[in-house]
Design an enzyme around this catalytic site. Structure first.
Site, mmCIF file in Angstrom:
data_model
loop_
_atom_site.group_PDB
_atom_site.id
_atom_site.type_symbol
_atom_site.label_atom_id
_atom_site.label_comp_id
_atom_site.label_asym_id
_atom_site.label_seq_id
_atom_site.Cartn_x
_atom_site.Cartn_y
_atom_site.Cartn_z
ATOM 1 N N ASP A 40 0.718 -1.093 -0.017
ATOM 2 C CA ASP A 40 0.199 0.042 0.066
ATOM 3 C C ASP A 40 0.962 1.150 0.033
ATOM 4 O O ASP A 40 0.692 2.178 1.089
ATOM 5 C CB ASP A 40 -0.918 -0.093 1.382
ATOM 6 C CG ASP A 40 -1.766 -1.130 1.465
ATOM 7 O OD1 ASP A 40 -2.126 -2.016 0.471
ATOM 8 O OD2 ASP A 40 -1.695 -1.611 2.655
ATOM 9 N N GLU A 48 -11.463 0.100 -3.081
ATOM 10 C CA GLU A 48 -10.554 0.606 -1.967
ATOM 11 C C GLU A 48 -9.369 1.164 -2.738
ATOM 12 O O GLU A 48 -9.470 1.490 -3.777
ATOM 13 C CB GLU A 48 -10.101 -0.476 -1.004
ATOM 14 C CG GLU A 48 -9.422 -1.445 -1.616
ATOM 15 C CD GLU A 48 -9.043 -2.899 -0.719
ATOM 16 O OE1 GLU A 48 -9.479 -2.868 0.317
ATOM 17 O OE2 GLU A 48 -8.358 -3.542 -1.290
#
Length: 345
Positions: free
Chosen positions: A31, A244
């Site tokens: 991420d 997301e």
């Protein structure tokens, strides 16, 4: 490339064909949120660990408990891990699951924005500050008032306003906020309260930040992602709809909102004229990587544009043990982005 297909992968061959290699190998990272501060690249990733949690669609096996900061002097130089910048034990309101963070800078102070499950099991978003881009960061005693769900990304516009983008389905709990209040029913279900396939997809959120970047300056607003006809993408359109990993960048005067489609494993983008949207779906930036998740950031370095992303190649396909990578992206004359394949054929 979802987990069930990894038995047939020759990882030595795959890693040779990969368009980029892991930036760090001493820890697992995911991420990546990348920024240039004072001419240097700083990456704010999740720090993956194997905590022995069961695999489930709530993401329980993503049991991260701290953040490290990675820096690079240039896109070609070695990446340096600066160690623990913030641990969940030092966040008064947080219990567990320090998921995908972001950072930004204002007036010499560095801000780390992060989601975590609070003591009541509800994801909130917090802020921690430091006088150094590598930390250590000191967390605020409470989460941001009115925050919910996961994956904060904070964009600074040219005139000096800062906007947070956030949201995530399934384990990210966005579907539990459809009424404006958290719905705690069916706690074991990651998909309860999702819209039907023929209904508009759930939308991510944006909120302008207060001057001190510690709170929202306004109530978060949904971000509309539209098709070419100006209609909202539908919940069943799971190769294009938001799941997301919200991110915003600006290129040639246009705002690019990019995100992951989750269970279909694409990084997609939509283009608009305002930081609030609406954004029109415009294509894919990255095709599926090894591992279930895909999560990214986009950053300009020395007049070139780069996609920071992750895959599970180093761990040989373990979905929750990921490694951060970087690859250059290129735009066509009309502003669309050429799709990257993470592995050459």
């Amino acid at each position: 490339m979802p987990e069930e297909s990894i038995e047939n992968i020759n990882f030595d061959d795959l890693n040779k064909r990969a368009i980029s290699q892991p930036l760090v190998t001493n820890i697992y990272t995911a991420d990546p949120s990348a920024h240039v501060f004072n001419g240097k690249i700083y990456i704010y990733p999740s720090h993956d660990v194997d905590a022995g949690e069961a695999f489930d669609d709530l993401g329980s096996h993503f049991a991260m408990e701290d953040y490290h900061v990675i820096s690079m002097d240039s896109i070609e130089s070695e990446a340096v891990d600066h160690g623990v910048a913030l641990h969940v034990n030092d966040v008064p309101w947080a219990k567990e699951q320090m998921w995908a963070p972001d950072a930004n800078e204002k007036d010499g102070t560095y801000y780390l924005f992060f989601p975590a499950k609070a003591l009541d099991g509800i994801f909130r978003i917090g802020v921690a500050t430091s006088n150094s881009p590598t930390g250590p960061f000191k967390a605020q005693p409470e989460a941001i008032k009115g925050s919910f769900s996961i994956d904060p990304a904070v964009f600074k516009d040219e005139e000096g306003s800062y906007y947070m983008y956030f949201g995530g389905l399934w384990g990210g709990q966005l579907q539990r906020w459809r009424t404006g209040e958290f719905n705690p029913e069916q706690p074991e279900s990651p998909t309860a309260f999702l819209p039907k396939d023929n209904e508009p997809a759930l939308l991510p959120y944006v909120a302008k930040m207060s001057d001190d970047l510690l709170e929202f300056a306004e109530k978060p607003k949904p971000i509309e992602i539209l098709d070419d006809n100006g209609n909202l993408l539908l919940a069943g359109d799971n190769e294009r709809r938001f799941f997301e990993a919200a991110w915003l960048h600006k290129y040639n005067g246009k705002y690019y909102f990019s995100y992951s489609t989750g269970d279909t494993h694409f990084i997609c983008y939509a283009i608009g004229d305002s930081p609030y949207g609406p954004f029109t779906y415009s294509g894919r930036i990255l095709n599926p990587v090894v591992g279930w998740t895909s999560h990214h950031s986009i950053c300009e370095v020395d007049n070139k544009w780069y996609l920071f992303y992750h895959d599970s190649s180093l761990s040989k396909g373990v979905t929750h043990l990921r490694s951060v990578k970087v690859a250059e992206i290129k735009y066509r004359a009309d502003g669309t982005i050429i799709t990257l394949n993470p592995y050459k054929d």
